[in-house]
Design a protein around this motif. Structure first.
Motif, PDB file in Angstrom:
ATOM      1  N   ALA A 244       0.853  -1.199   0.000  1.00  0.00           N
ATOM      2  CA  ALA A 244       0.000   0.000   0.000  1.00  0.00           C
ATOM      3  C   ALA A 244       0.884   1.242   0.000  1.00  0.00           C
ATOM      4  O   ALA A 244       1.547   1.535   0.999  1.00  0.00           O
ATOM      5  CB  ALA A 244      -0.902  -0.015   1.229  1.00  0.00           C
TER       6      ALA A 244
ATOM      7  N   LYS B 176     -11.658   3.719  -1.587  1.00  0.00           N
ATOM      8  CA  LYS B 176     -12.594   3.727  -0.440  1.00  0.00           C
ATOM      9  C   LYS B 176     -13.909   4.414  -0.850  1.00  0.00           C
ATOM     10  O   LYS B 176     -14.385   5.366  -0.217  1.00  0.00           O
ATOM     11  CB  LYS B 176     -11.983   4.411   0.788  1.00  0.00           C
ATOM     12  CG  LYS B 176     -10.830   3.620   1.416  1.00  0.00           C
ATOM     13  CD  LYS B 176     -10.530   4.074   2.837  1.00  0.00           C
ATOM     14  CE  LYS B 176      -9.479   3.221   3.515  1.00  0.00           C
ATOM     15  NZ  LYS B 176      -8.099   3.421   3.017  1.00  0.00           N
TER      16      LYS B 176
ATOM     17  N   GLN C 187      -5.635   1.038  14.564  1.00  0.00           N
ATOM     18  CA  GLN C 187      -4.476   0.254  15.052  1.00  0.00           C
ATOM     19  C   GLN C 187      -3.837   0.913  16.270  1.00  0.00           C
ATOM     20  O   GLN C 187      -3.376   0.252  17.182  1.00  0.00           O
ATOM     21  CB  GLN C 187      -3.397   0.155  13.972  1.00  0.00           C
ATOM     22  CG  GLN C 187      -3.774  -0.623  12.741  1.00  0.00           C
ATOM     23  CD  GLN C 187      -2.850  -0.261  11.586  1.00  0.00           C
ATOM     24  OE1 GLN C 187      -1.658   0.011  11.776  1.00  0.00           O
ATOM     25  NE2 GLN C 187      -3.376  -0.260  10.380  1.00  0.00           N
TER      26      GLN C 187
ATOM     27  N   ILE D  67      -5.536   2.763  10.166  1.00  0.00           N
ATOM     28  CA  ILE D  67      -4.310   3.198  10.850  1.00  0.00           C
ATOM     29  C   ILE D  67      -4.642   3.822  12.207  1.00  0.00           C
ATOM     30  O   ILE D  67      -4.014   3.497  13.223  1.00  0.00           O
ATOM     31  CB  ILE D  67      -3.499   4.134   9.927  1.00  0.00           C
ATOM     32  CG1 ILE D  67      -2.946   3.297   8.764  1.00  0.00           C
ATOM     33  CG2 ILE D  67      -2.348   4.803  10.699  1.00  0.00           C
ATOM     34  CD1 ILE D  67      -2.263   4.068   7.662  1.00  0.00           C
TER      35      ILE D  67
ATOM     36  N   HIS E 177      -9.982  -5.091   7.515  1.00  0.00           N
ATOM     37  CA  HIS E 177      -9.021  -3.989   7.671  1.00  0.00           C
ATOM     38  C   HIS E 177      -9.205  -3.252   8.993  1.00  0.00           C
ATOM     39  O   HIS E 177     -10.307  -2.783   9.287  1.00  0.00           O
ATOM     40  CB  HIS E 177      -9.245  -3.020   6.494  1.00  0.00           C
ATOM     41  CG  HIS E 177      -8.349  -1.836   6.475  1.00  0.00           C
ATOM     42  ND1 HIS E 177      -8.625  -0.702   5.765  1.00  0.00           N
ATOM     43  CD2 HIS E 177      -7.157  -1.583   7.080  1.00  0.00           C
ATOM     44  CE1 HIS E 177      -7.664   0.186   5.918  1.00  0.00           C
ATOM     45  NE2 HIS E 177      -6.756  -0.330   6.732  1.00  0.00           N
ATOM     46  N   ALA E 178      -8.151  -3.178   9.773  1.00  0.00           N
ATOM     47  CA  ALA E 178      -8.126  -2.242  10.914  1.00  0.00           C
ATOM     48  C   ALA E 178      -7.378  -1.011  10.421  1.00  0.00           C
ATOM     49  O   ALA E 178      -6.197  -1.098  10.057  1.00  0.00           O
ATOM     50  CB  ALA E 178      -7.418  -2.863  12.105  1.00  0.00           C
TER      51      ALA E 178
ATOM     52  N   VAL F 149       0.161  -4.604   3.012  1.00  0.00           N
ATOM     53  CA  VAL F 149       1.139  -4.035   3.949  1.00  0.00           C
ATOM     54  C   VAL F 149       1.498  -2.622   3.502  1.00  0.00           C
ATOM     55  O   VAL F 149       1.924  -2.403   2.366  1.00  0.00           O
ATOM     56  CB  VAL F 149       2.426  -4.898   4.014  1.00  0.00           C
ATOM     57  CG1 VAL F 149       3.364  -4.357   5.096  1.00  0.00           C
ATOM     58  CG2 VAL F 149       2.093  -6.356   4.286  1.00  0.00           C
ATOM     59  N   GLY F 150       1.316  -1.683   4.425  1.00  0.00           N
ATOM     60  CA  GLY F 150       1.687  -0.298   4.140  1.00  0.00           C
ATOM     61  C   GLY F 150       2.944   0.078   4.891  1.00  0.00           C
ATOM     62  O   GLY F 150       4.073  -0.208   4.474  1.00  0.00           O
ATOM     63  N   GLY F 151       2.744   0.697   6.061  1.00  0.00           N
ATOM     64  CA  GLY F 151       3.842   1.299   6.828  1.00  0.00           C
ATOM     65  C   GLY F 151       5.065   0.428   7.001  1.00  0.00           C
ATOM     66  O   GLY F 151       6.193   0.919   6.906  1.00  0.00           O
TER      67      GLY F 151
ATOM     68  N   ASP G  31       1.025   4.395   0.686  1.00  0.00           N
ATOM     69  CA  ASP G  31       0.337   5.485   1.395  1.00  0.00           C
ATOM     70  C   ASP G  31       1.270   6.681   1.491  1.00  0.00           C
ATOM     71  O   ASP G  31       1.810   6.991   2.555  1.00  0.00           O
ATOM     72  CB  ASP G  31      -0.078   5.013   2.803  1.00  0.00           C
ATOM     73  CG  ASP G  31      -1.210   4.014   2.741  1.00  0.00           C
ATOM     74  OD1 ASP G  31      -2.064   4.139   1.853  1.00  0.00           O
ATOM     75  OD2 ASP G  31      -1.234   3.099   3.581  1.00  0.00           O
TER      76      ASP G  31
ATOM     77  N   PRO H  78      -4.252   8.095   0.655  1.00  0.00           N
ATOM     78  CA  PRO H  78      -3.649   9.434   0.737  1.00  0.00           C
ATOM     79  C   PRO H  78      -3.062   9.878  -0.604  1.00  0.00           C
ATOM     80  O   PRO H  78      -3.144  11.056  -0.955  1.00  0.00           O
ATOM     81  CB  PRO H  78      -2.532   9.269   1.791  1.00  0.00           C
ATOM     82  CG  PRO H  78      -2.885   8.035   2.552  1.00  0.00           C
ATOM     83  CD  PRO H  78      -3.649   7.163   1.610  1.00  0.00           C
TER      84      PRO H  78
ATOM     85  N   ASP I 141      -6.982   2.238  -4.004  1.00  0.00           N
ATOM     86  CA  ASP I 141      -7.707   2.254  -2.727  1.00  0.00           C
ATOM     87  C   ASP I 141      -8.581   3.515  -2.670  1.00  0.00           C
ATOM     88  O   ASP I 141      -8.300   4.469  -1.950  1.00  0.00           O
ATOM     89  CB  ASP I 141      -6.719   2.209  -1.555  1.00  0.00           C
ATOM     90  CG  ASP I 141      -7.448   1.984  -0.232  1.00  0.00           C
ATOM     91  OD1 ASP I 141      -8.686   1.827  -0.254  1.00  0.00           O
ATOM     92  OD2 ASP I 141      -6.782   1.965   0.824  1.00  0.00           O
TER      93      ASP I 141
ATOM     94  N   GLY J  18      -1.550  -2.586   9.787  1.00  0.00           N
ATOM     95  CA  GLY J  18      -0.306  -2.604  10.554  1.00  0.00           C
ATOM     96  C   GLY J  18       0.425  -3.924  10.493  1.00  0.00           C
ATOM     97  O   GLY J  18       1.176  -4.263  11.411  1.00  0.00           O
TER      98      GLY J  18
ATOM     99  N   ARG K 222       7.512   2.699   4.836  1.00  0.00           N
ATOM    100  CA  ARG K 222       8.205   3.690   5.660  1.00  0.00           C
ATOM    101  C   ARG K 222       9.462   3.120   6.295  1.00  0.00           C
ATOM    102  O   ARG K 222      10.014   3.699   7.232  1.00  0.00           O
ATOM    103  CB  ARG K 222       7.240   4.256   6.697  1.00  0.00           C
ATOM    104  CG  ARG K 222       6.449   5.354   5.999  1.00  0.00           C
ATOM    105  CD  ARG K 222       5.532   6.120   6.870  1.00  0.00           C
ATOM    106  NE  ARG K 222       4.330   5.371   7.111  1.00  0.00           N
ATOM    107  CZ  ARG K 222       3.841   5.129   8.303  1.00  0.00           C
ATOM    108  NH1 ARG K 222       4.443   5.571   9.356  1.00  0.00           N
ATOM    109  NH2 ARG K 222       2.730   4.452   8.435  1.00  0.00           N
TER     110      ARG K 222
HETATM  111  O1  LIG Z   1      -5.869   1.536   3.774  1.00  0.00           O
HETATM  112  C1  LIG Z   1      -5.043   1.980   4.507  1.00  0.00           C
HETATM  113  C2  LIG Z   1      -5.339   3.120   5.408  1.00  0.00           C
HETATM  114  O2  LIG Z   1      -6.724   3.238   5.588  1.00  0.00           O
HETATM  115  C3  LIG Z   1      -4.804   4.441   4.863  1.00  0.00           C
HETATM  116  O3  LIG Z   1      -5.408   4.766   3.682  1.00  0.00           O
HETATM  117  C4  LIG Z   1      -3.646   1.388   4.520  1.00  0.00           C
HETATM  118  O4  LIG Z   1      -3.205   1.321   3.225  1.00  0.00           O
HETATM  119  C5  LIG Z   1      -3.677  -0.004   5.126  1.00  0.00           C
HETATM  120  O5  LIG Z   1      -4.067   0.109   6.470  1.00  0.00           O
HETATM  121  C6  LIG Z   1      -2.301  -0.673   5.068  1.00  0.00           C
HETATM  122  O6  LIG Z   1      -1.357   0.133   5.704  1.00  0.00           O
HETATM  123  P1  LIG Z   1      -0.701  -0.287   7.124  1.00  0.00           P
HETATM  124  O7  LIG Z   1      -1.841  -0.408   8.074  1.00  0.00           O
HETATM  125  O8  LIG Z   1       0.234   0.846   7.440  1.00  0.00           O
HETATM  126  O9  LIG Z   1       0.006  -1.585   6.902  1.00  0.00           O
END
Ligand SMILES: O=C([C@H](O)CO)[C@H](O)[C@H](O)COP(=O)(O)O
Length: 426
Positions: A8, A64, A143, A140, A137-138, A188-190, A10, A37, A62, A169, A194
């Protein structure tokens, strides 16, 4: 089938998203996601650019989507998205419109269960409505308050016959658990985008999902988790996470290179009266930090003997709004001590004051049990009721800075990396 890793992106700028996406693919990621974002920052052009840069990969947008399902799916599909994300909480009419539009443009629909009240029931409904993939999905922010998606995902995979993704997360360990529990896709994003070494982080997740059974996953207590996260961040990271609050004023480290993390045992005393300060050593336990308001820069309620006593009890450190003495002894002992200044003279042990009442130290309110963190920058206090959330947010700050640091190390300047001019307040 091999589990799919969806990275992801972001981020706020497409050029950074592309280079980070490339590094993630080198590490073994499969699908490229235009994060929400990024889409909000740069619109459909971000999807177009990702389509062009990653011509051989699945592109997930994404979006949404909450309303106008058909129009928004059409926009994303025409820009080049293969999979388009709608909110699972969107009205059935929106979901149906999105599904119809996706069919028309040869795309697939992923429904994001973020903030859905009955996720298992809704997953079954979404499957009936024609959605192709469910994403448990939880978010950000969720989390940061301790919500996770794995427990719900385990239930959802048993109830639907379409692909199930999981997000929120995730790191290598939780990705391994997710695929063992039946996830087809890990988002997987952060923990990839990051990290300073995106390729290595992506590779670690690839290895985890391809050989999930070799990993052990142990759950820590909340206090252990808070301490472990706080141990990996700096006081500036924590101050940023608290929107610049929490830093004690005019309190400095008395010896360099010491980190301190612990729960406050508070002491209210008055100008040099050292009785309560020293008695607090007997009240405190291993891992506690004694936090003292004394209110004088000229007489010390603390010195070398008290410092040595703390070491005997496993106390994590001392913070004094006031003076210390015996600084030469303190510098040879292995206890982090933070104070306003050091002076030669002590006061008297008169016994005024109180142990474990709410106090003000360094112009910050401190309650017994609040988390106190100190390092070479100074001391921050974290209210105990928000400690988990602040620790998690501080970790996110730290990850973002690691990545910025890496990009600056490669030759850019801070304002270039952050596109500072573009993001000035207008
Ligand atoms: O969908 C996401 C969030 O709502 C921001 O737009 C993230 O892409 C998703 O949660 C994955 O990111 P991490 O939680 O940082 O792994």
């Amino acid at each position: 089938m091999k589990p799919i890793i969806q990275v992801a992106l972001d981020l706020l700028e497409t050029d950074r998203a592309i280079s980070i996406g490339q590094e993630a693919l080198e590490g073994g990621a499969d699908w490229i996601e235009a994060g929400t974002p990024l889409i909000k920052s740069e619109g459909m052009d971000a999807i177009r650019s990702l389509r062009e840069a990653f011509s051989g990969n699945i592109i997930v947008a994404d979006m949404k989507i909450a309303d106008t399902g058909s129009m928004e799916v059409e926009m994303a599909a025409k820009a080049g998205a293969d999979i388009i994300v709608i909110l699972g909480s969107a009205d059935d009419s929106t979901v149906l419109e999105a599904v119809r539009a996706a069919k028309k443009y040869g795309s697939r629909i992923m429904a994001d269960l973020i903030s859905v009240n009955e996720p298992v029931t809704r997953s079954k409904e979404l499957e009936e409505l024609g959605v192709d993939i469910i994403n448990v999905h939880a978010g950000i922010d969720q989390q940061m308050t301790g919500q996770d998606s794995l427990s719900i995902m385990k239930k959802v995979v048993r109830e639907v016959n379409i692909q199930v993704a999981v997000a929120g997360g995730l790191d290598a360990d939780s990705c391994a658990v997710a695929v063992q529990e039946g996830a087809d896709i890990v988002v997987v994003g952060g923990n990839i985008v990051r990290s300073a070494d995106v390729t290595a982080s992506s590779k670690a997740i690839r290895e985890a999902v391809d050989s999930p059974s070799v990993r052990a996953y142990s759950k820590k207590s909340i206090d252990e988790e808070i301490r472990s996260i706080l141990g990996s961040v700096s006081t500036p990271n924590i101050s940023d996470a608290m929107h610049r609050k929490g830093a004690m004023q005019d309190i400095f480290p008395m010896l360099a290179g010491k980190r301190m993390i612990g729960k406050a045992v508070t002491v209210q005393t008055f100008k040099g009266d050292w009785a309560k300060a020293v008695e607090a050593i007997d009240e405190a336990g291993p891992g506690d930090v004694i936090v003292i308001y004394n209110g004088s820069r000229h007489v010390a309620p603390w010195g070398g003997l008290a410092t040595q006593s703390c070491l005997n009890k496993g106390i994590a450190g001392v913070v004094i709004d006031g003076a210390v003495r015996d600084i030469d002894d303190i510098r040879t002992l292995d206890l982090p001590v933070f104070a306003t200044c050091h002076v030669p003279n002590a006061g008297e042990p008169k016994g005024f004051g109180e142990i474990n009442a709410e106090i003000v130290c360094g112009n910050q309110t401190v309650k017994p049990g609040d988390y106190i963190v100190g390092d070479d920058n100074g001391v921050v206090v974290i209210p105990k009721e928000h400690a988990y959330e602040i620790a998690r947010r501080a970790k996110e700050v730290e990850k973002t800075e690691q990545r910025l640091f890496e990009e600056i190390r490669r030759g850019a300047t801070l304002s270039e990396v952050m596109k500072l001019k573009k993001w000035e307040k207008h």
